[in-house]
Design a protein around this motif. Structure first.
Motif: not given
Length: 296
Positions: A242-264
């Motif tokens: 049910l997550y929206t884009v802001p929640l999905g983005l935060q979830n992605f950052i928490l799961e990939n906290n060193v993947d700066y390219n993926g975060m961007m």
């Protein structure tokens, strides 16, 4: 013929005050344009860096001086965002569903309420509108606990309806459209009344067509609010599907906290709809805001 003497000739000033004023105005406009362009460039530099980083390799993220244009485009991170376990496609569909339904409902209901406050005379109208407007001063965080209890009781907690139903009502939208409706000459409505038209016919056939810039402006602003809404989604949504884009983005950052390219890459994906909406509707924004501030 007798030539005019030098004493009788009137000297013409090489630079009259009018010409000097026009030159100063032209120079001032050029300087102001350059200054505004510099500020605009500073504002978009983070977005340029974000998009550039999303196409870089991990080793090129912190290179100095900054490499604004990558030597080679790396699509790996964008593919990861859209094809991972928690794909952004689900978040996009959820955000589009919530944002579109909420925006359409909010624009329609706000227009109805604004017409009532602007065109229908009834006792206590101004007092009721001031009370309604004063609700803008209530911080939305104060309403989290009452809404949580209400949604839990109704049975819509952890569903998209917990975000859609409150999003159908916007105090700012009513205020903005009311100001625009007040700027429409009252003679138009009076002539329609004389011809036998009622409020509904006047609203749909006369007022709404004239209010297209204001309606489009409200739709753009409201869509942006719902698309970027993080707090309500965080409080009222639990399941990942049910997550929206802001929640999905935060979830992605928490799961990939060193993947700066993926975060961007994820951030770039999240901001694309906002850019499209703004580019499509930017010509309505100035018209709508200007029309809404004429009278009231």
């Amino acid at each position: 013929m007798e030539k005019p003497s030098a004493a009788n000739a009137q000297p013409t000033a090489p630079h009259s005050p009018k010409i000097r004023m026009e030159s100063l105005t032209r120079v001032w406009r050029i300087l102001l344009t350059l200054l505004m362009s510099s500020f605009a460039l500073l504002m978009i530099m983070p977005f340029i860096w974000m998009i550039s980083t999303s196409f870089k390799s991990a080793a090129d993220v912190f290179t100095y001086p900054i490499q604004w244009i990558p030597s080679s485009l790396n699509w790996e991170h964008h593919i990861k965002v859209w094809s991972g376990v928690d794909t952004f496609a689900t978040y996009y569909l959820n955000s589009l569903k919530i944002s579109l339904i909420s925006t359409i409902g909010a624009v329609f209901l706000s227009a109805f309420a604004a017409y009532g406050f602007a065109r229908i005379q009834f006792k206590g109208r101004e007092t009721l509108f001031l009370i309604y407007l004063s609700m803008m001063m209530v911080p939305p965080q104060v309403l989290f606990v009452p809404k949580f209890l209400m949604f839990e009781w109704v049975g819509i907690y952890n569903t998209h309806w917990a975000l859609i139903l409150p999003g159908l009502f916007t105090i700012f939208g009513v205020f903005m459209l009311r100001q625009f409706f007040l700027s429409v000459p009252s003679e138009i409505s009076e002539a329609a009344f004389i011809d036998g038209a009622g409020h509904l016919r006047i609203f749909f056939r006369l007022i709404l067509p004239l209010a297209k810039p204001a309606l489009a402006t409200l739709a753009i602003i409201d869509f942006s609010w719902h698309w970027n809404d993080y707090e309500n989604a965080l409080v009222f949504l639990i399941d990942k599907d049910l997550y929206t884009v802001p929640l999905g983005l935060q979830n992605f950052i928490l799961e990939n906290n060193v993947d700066y390219n993926g975060m961007m890459a994820a951030a770039t994906a999240g901001i694309i709809p906002m850019i499209i909406v703004f580019l499509v509707g930017q010509r309505y924004i100035i018209q709508g805001v200007a029309g809404s501030s004429v009278k009231g």
